[in-house]
Design a protein around this motif. Structure first.
Motif, PDB file in Angstrom:
ATOM      1  N   VAL A  65     -17.876  11.771  14.359  1.00  0.00           N
ATOM      2  CA  VAL A  65     -17.589  13.042  15.032  1.00  0.00           C
ATOM      3  C   VAL A  65     -18.752  13.466  15.927  1.00  0.00           C
ATOM      4  N   ALA A  66     -19.978  13.407  15.414  1.00  0.00           N
ATOM      5  CA  ALA A  66     -21.141  13.838  16.211  1.00  0.00           C
ATOM      6  C   ALA A  66     -21.349  12.948  17.448  1.00  0.00           C
ATOM      7  N   PRO A  67     -21.283  11.611  17.329  1.00  0.00           N
ATOM      8  CA  PRO A  67     -21.401  10.795  18.544  1.00  0.00           C
ATOM      9  C   PRO A  67     -20.301  11.065  19.556  1.00  0.00           C
ATOM     10  N   LEU A  68     -19.075  11.283  19.070  1.00  0.00           N
ATOM     11  CA  LEU A  68     -17.979  11.603  19.995  1.00  0.00           C
ATOM     12  C   LEU A  68     -18.214  12.955  20.665  1.00  0.00           C
ATOM     13  N   ARG A  72     -18.480  13.611  24.593  1.00  0.00           N
ATOM     14  CA  ARG A  72     -17.787  14.719  25.272  1.00  0.00           C
ATOM     15  C   ARG A  72     -18.738  15.438  26.232  1.00  0.00           C
ATOM     16  N   CYS A  73     -19.989  15.644  25.787  1.00  0.00           N
ATOM     17  CA  CYS A  73     -20.966  16.368  26.613  1.00  0.00           C
ATOM     18  C   CYS A  73     -21.335  15.612  27.884  1.00  0.00           C
ATOM     19  N   ALA A  99     -12.475   4.756  19.337  1.00  0.00           N
ATOM     20  CA  ALA A  99     -13.390   5.372  18.366  1.00  0.00           C
ATOM     21  C   ALA A  99     -12.649   6.347  17.461  1.00  0.00           C
ATOM     22  N   ALA A 100     -11.624   7.003  18.011  1.00  0.00           N
ATOM     23  CA  ALA A 100     -10.852   7.979  17.231  1.00  0.00           C
ATOM     24  C   ALA A 100      -9.837   7.331  16.309  1.00  0.00           C
ATOM     25  N   LEU A 101      -9.337   6.169  16.679  1.00  0.00           N
ATOM     26  CA  LEU A 101      -8.220   5.572  15.937  1.00  0.00           C
ATOM     27  C   LEU A 101      -8.559   4.311  15.156  1.00  0.00           C
ATOM     28  N   MET A 117     -12.068  15.336  19.594  1.00  0.00           N
ATOM     29  CA  MET A 117     -13.186  15.011  20.479  1.00  0.00           C
ATOM     30  C   MET A 117     -12.751  14.018  21.565  1.00  0.00           C
ATOM     31  N   ALA A 118     -11.940  13.039  21.186  1.00  0.00           N
ATOM     32  CA  ALA A 118     -11.461  12.069  22.174  1.00  0.00           C
ATOM     33  C   ALA A 118     -10.647  12.766  23.264  1.00  0.00           C
TER      34      ALA A 118
END
Length: 266
Positions: A65-68, A72-73, A99-101, A117-118
């Protein structure tokens, strides 16, 4: 976010997982990235982008979650939109979706915050010309539509985060961004791909009750109706979903947009 990244990295170092932990030079690059983001400057260093991608795709699924969030940023930077994974030439769109799936622990469902996030990464890519150029490529929009279908649970799949407001706002923002792009840049998105956005959008209008989610979905619907053409069968198919949304949310702005959408179809 950066504290979480540091915590996870420390745990990887302690576990001897040097292949996916950040060495001192990589940590320095991430520290520099923090400074860049705080000064609201675009990210231009490909090495730094590749580090963020590595964390998103190679760290354990439960730690993504944090890397995603970091991806996002930096998604609004032109260099990020142009980035391609050295190993398989994947775009940022495909990197975010995988990364999400992918890598979900056995017996678990995809993490709704990873999916959210994705979606935010995809939404932020629209901010630059480079990002928009990427997102209208047929292979990329197909990947996004498949992801969106997975999120909403089309074709009998289990929806991801069906009551997660942040995810649903991100999802409907992607709908809005694509519909506006189709409307402003005629021909940039094929009619077929515009039509493929209709089914997941209709499902959101039918299932959701949050006023912000419904409002954004209706804005996307009205814009898509205009882009596709109100006589198109796909556009006409939205009528019942728009009426259903209108009945659920009494807020003035929702009623106004719903009525505008319905008038387009009359």
């Amino acid at each position: 976010m950066f504290k979480k990244l540091s915590s996870v990295n420390s745990a990887l170092v302690a576990a001897g997982r040097k292949g996916i932990s950040l060495n001192p030079s990589a940590q320095n690059a991430i520290d520099a990235l923090k400074t860049t983001l705080e000064s609201q400057k675009p990210v231009t260093d490909e090495f730094t982008i590749s580090l963020v991608v590595m964390m998103c795709t190679q760290w354990d699924y439960t730690d993504r979650v944090a890397p995603l969030d970091l991806l996002r940023c930096i998604a609004a930077s032109p260099s990020t939109a142009k980035f391609r994974s050295p190993g398989d030439d994947s775009s940022i769109v495909r990197i975010a979706i995988s990364a999400a799936l992918e890598g979900v622990p056995d017996g678990s469902e995809p993490n709704e915050n990873c999916a959210m996030m994705a979606l935010r990464i995809i939404a932020n890519l629209f901010k630059t010309a480079e990002g928009r150029k990427l997102l209208v490529q047929p292979s990329e929009i197909s990947a996004v539509i498949s992801f969106v279908n997975r999120v909403v649970g089309l074709r009998g799949q289990t929806p991801i985060g069906p009551f997660n407001r942040n995810l649903l706002v991100a999802l409907t923002t992607v709908f809005v961004n694509y519909s506006v792009l189709a409307s402003k840049q005629l021909g940039s998105i094929s009619t077929d791909n515009q039509a493929r956005l209709i089914s997941p959008l209709a499902l959101v209008l039918q299932k959701q009750t949050d006023s912000e989610v419904i409002y954004r979905a209706l804005v996307a619907a009205g814009t898509l109706i205009t882009a596709i053409g109100k006589a198109a069968p796909e556009a006409k198919s939205l009528s019942s979903s728009i009426k259903a949304a209108k009945e659920k949310v009494s807020e003035d702005r929702v009623q106004t947009v719903a009525n505008e959408c319905l008038s387009l179809l009359n």
